[in-house]
Enzyme design. Structure first.
Site, mmCIF file in Angstrom:
data_model
loop_
_atom_site.group_PDB
_atom_site.id
_atom_site.type_symbol
_atom_site.label_atom_id
_atom_site.label_comp_id
_atom_site.label_asym_id
_atom_site.label_seq_id
_atom_site.Cartn_x
_atom_site.Cartn_y
_atom_site.Cartn_z
ATOM 1 N N ASP A 91 4.872 -5.213 3.445
ATOM 2 C CA ASP A 91 4.587 -3.818 3.613
ATOM 3 C C ASP A 91 4.542 -3.412 5.058
ATOM 4 O O ASP A 91 5.028 -2.815 5.458
ATOM 5 C CB ASP A 91 3.263 -3.635 2.967
ATOM 6 N N PHE A 128 0.980 -1.189 0.042
ATOM 7 C CA PHE A 128 -0.103 -0.056 -0.156
ATOM 8 C C PHE A 128 0.996 1.095 0.023
ATOM 9 O O PHE A 128 1.387 1.671 0.940
ATOM 10 C CB PHE A 128 -0.801 0.050 1.339
ATOM 11 N N ASP A 157 1.946 4.232 0.789
ATOM 12 C CA ASP A 157 1.590 5.488 1.556
ATOM 13 C C ASP A 157 2.708 6.500 1.544
ATOM 14 O O ASP A 157 3.527 6.402 0.763
ATOM 15 C CB ASP A 157 1.106 5.092 2.863
#
Length: 306
Positions: A283, A213, A215
């Protein structure tokens, strides 16, 4: 998610602001060796968990609001997760679908015990209303019914969430082509998997389909590890704490190259160790080390997706 992987690979092949360094990936994989990083999902002890449907409701609301903390230097993800957790311990109905549809900005602040306006507060309130309305309309008010409808498929869950909740549709345009990230929809699947330890609401036969993810922390951590290299202009912007425009080529390349790099890393770990590793595990490992690194320079983007 095939479309996310394909998008990331395509952007990485054209990227000019961010470069994936193969030698850097090799070095990180060598340092990992055969010991694949294992980080507990709630290693900070900040999340609500009761082993049932209320946890699913909590995670969907949490992930709907999980974006853009940096404009308030004292606010971070921990405050959001622990604030919602405390609110649920105080009142089990606080995240009911009908109540989600009615919250105002000041009421959300009170819920989280936050003393001032939240970054992008109006958008956060709008997303709460969207989640509450669609849950009530299509799933009897219960996020657990949404998860049950997906037949233990993480890919179907991500597709369903992005179909029913527009606020989770994490798309960008890059050189005239649509690219897909689905950060928060994938986080929802991964949070369920981590919270329930692959059982019950967290049992997915295709959890390996979920990517990382991208970010504001993971790209910065990959840069610190030598996996990502930046152009001089991007280096200067980040070094001076400049804001990276939402939807800009720089932002898209940071996110896509992070996904692409970790996919290569995952495959290389598998080849060298003979053991499969999930992108969600990598992650969590990168994120955990990133939040514990005081010298890490986060990337500043005013976006509901980053």
């Amino acid at each position: 998610m095939d479309e996310v992987r394909a998008s990331a690979a395509w952007v990485a092949g054209l990227s000019s602001h961010v470069i994936v360094d193969s030698a850097g990936i090799e070095k990180v994989v060598e340092s990992i060796g055969e010991k694949i990083p294992q980080i507990e999902w709630d290693f900070e002890g900040i999340h609500y968990f009761d082993g049932g449907p209320l946890t699913v409701q909590y995670l969907l609301v949490l992930d709907a609001l999980n974006f853009c903390f940096w404009p308030d230097e004292e606010l971070d993800y921990d405050h959001l997760a622990s604030g919602l957790k405390a609110a649920l311990h105080n009142d089990k109905s606080v995240l009911d679908a009908d109540r989600l549809q009615k919250y105002t900005g000041p009421e959300l602040r009170e819920l989280l015990k936050w003393p001032r306006p939240l970054p992008l507060e109006e958008e956060r309130v709008r997303l709460l209303h969207e989640v509450g309305c669609e849950l009530e309309k299509s799933y009897g008010g219960k996020a657990s019914n949404l998860v049950d409808s997906c037949g233990k498929s993480a890919a179907k869950l991500v597709a369903t969430v992005t179909s029913h909740f527009p606020g989770f549709r994490d798309h960008s345009l890059y050189k005239g082509r649509q690219v897909f990230f689905y950060k928060r929809a994938q986080i929802f699947a991964a949070d369920l998997y981590g919270a329930f330890k692959g059982q019950s609401y967290g049992e997915f036969h295709d959890i390996s389909s979920v990517t990382i993810f991208a970010d504001y922390i993971v790209p910065a951590m990959l840069r610190q590890l030598g996996v990502l290299k930046y152009s001089s202009n991007l280096e200067s912007k980040i070094g001076s704490n400049g804001e990276i425009a939402s939807g800009s080529e720089e932002e898209v390349e940071l996110r896509a190259c992070s996904i692409y790099a970790v996919e290569i890393m995952r495959d290389l770990i598998h080849v060298k160790s003979g053991k499969p590793v999930l992108s969600v595990e990598l992650d969590l490992w990168l994120w955990a080390f990133g939040v514990q690194s005081p010298s890490l320079q986060h990337h500043r983007t005013l976006s509901i997706y980053y």
